[in-house]
Design an enzyme around this catalytic site. Structure first.
Site, PDB file in Angstrom:
ATOM      1  CG  ASP A 168      -0.595  13.798  -0.674  1.00  0.00           C
ATOM      2  OD1 ASP A 168      -1.625  13.553  -0.017  1.00  0.00           O
ATOM      3  OD2 ASP A 168       0.540  13.858  -0.157  1.00  0.00           O
ATOM      4  CG  ASP A 195      -1.961   1.079   1.202  1.00  0.00           C
ATOM      5  OD1 ASP A 195      -2.598   1.265   0.146  1.00  0.00           O
ATOM      6  OD2 ASP A 195      -2.136   1.762   2.230  1.00  0.00           O
ATOM      7  CE  LYS A 249      -1.002  26.571  -6.063  1.00  0.00           C
ATOM      8  NZ  LYS A 249      -0.172  26.992  -4.932  1.00  0.00           N
ATOM      9  CD  GLU A 262       2.772   8.484   4.794  1.00  0.00           C
ATOM     10  OE1 GLU A 262       1.827   8.043   4.133  1.00  0.00           O
ATOM     11  OE2 GLU A 262       3.134   9.676   4.740  1.00  0.00           O
ATOM     12  CG  ASP A 280     -11.460  12.474  -2.702  1.00  0.00           C
ATOM     13  OD1 ASP A 280     -10.346  11.906  -2.599  1.00  0.00           O
ATOM     14  OD2 ASP A 280     -11.693  13.588  -2.200  1.00  0.00           O
ATOM     15  CG  ASN A 318       9.516   9.760  -3.195  1.00  0.00           C
ATOM     16  OD1 ASN A 318       8.576   9.074  -3.584  1.00  0.00           O
ATOM     17  ND2 ASN A 318      10.046  10.737  -3.912  1.00  0.00           N
TER      18      ASN A 318
END
Ligand SMILES: C[S@@+](CC[C@H](N)C(=O)[O-])C[C@H]1O[C@@H](n2cnc3c(N)ncnc32)[C@H](O)[C@@H]1O
Length: 209
Positions: free
Chosen positions: A113, A35, A117, A60, A149, A87
């Site tokens: 995330d 994950d 922009k 993470e 979403d 990362n």
């Protein structure tokens, strides 16, 4: 609103030593799910405690979250769950860590995330080079799950993965979750928030062919 961590910052150039699968897990032969961007790992704790015939690995970029998750794993003596800090792009692009990708049965990108922009799009976790790295080392039949979403992010991720001819979309209606890494259809923290707030969820499953 939390401040997003910039994954391209030089802070993440140095990768921690990645242990072997037998150092990470009690039984390294179990099916392995990864994950990416697992935050505090609640989703993976839910999964690992119930599905003891799978190993779960979370990556993470927020160090404190990983430290806390690792402590919880030790306290609860969980043998099929491991967390890596860094990362995910840098960790998985490193040739020394190819063994992770080679051993995966599935990968999830849950609500990454969005980096709205345009000039920040390079910070998105899914990049064409990263998808190439995955396609070069994943075994045939390995599944990739994406969920978000944010429609624009979904279109971008879908286009990036679909542009690589090694991946084919699987129709969600034909998919048998009972044999997947998440037979109980547990929800991530962000997904629970999205459901409570009646926001849309865009998702897709791909298979390496
Ligand atoms: C919006 S949160 C979603 C968390 C969780 N997957 C969920 O669905 O609740 C995105 C997470 O990905 C992490 N993240 C972002 N870029 C990353 C990267 N390049 N490598 C690893 N983690 C990353 C963030 O720190 C954050 O915890």
């Amino acid at each position: 609103m939390r401040q997003h961590v910039n994954p391209l910052s030089s802070n993440f150039n140095q990768i921690e030593r990645i242990p072997s699968l037998s150092e990470m897990f009690g039984d390294s032969k179990l099916n392995l799910h990864l994950d990416i961007g697992c935050a505090a790992g609640d989703f993976l704790f839910d999964l690992a405690l119930v599905n003891t015939s799978w190993n779960y690995l979370g990556i993470e970029i927020r160090e404190k979250l990983v430290k806390n998750s690792k402590l919880k794993v030790i306290e609860r003596e969980i043998k099929n769950l491991y967390f890596l800090f860094g990362n995910a792009n840098n960790i998985l692009n490193d040739v020394q860590n190819k063994f992770i990708i080679k051993n995966l049965k599935s990968i999830s990108f849950n609500f990454p995330d969005p980096w709205f922009k345009k000039r920040h799009n390079k910070r998105r976790i899914i990049q064409p080079e990263f998808i190439n790295t995955l396609s070069n080392s994943l075994q045939k039949g390995t599944l990739i799950f994406i969920k978000t979403d944010v429609k624009d992010l979904f279109d971008y991720m879908d286009c990036t993965i679909s542009s690589n001819f090694d991946f084919k979309t699987i129709n969600k209606r034909d998919f048998n979750y009972s044999e997947s890494f998440n037979p109980n259809k547990f929800k991530t923290s962000r997904e629970k928030y999205v459901i409570v707030n009646h926001l849309d969820i865009f998702e897709r499953i791909y298979i390496k062919i």
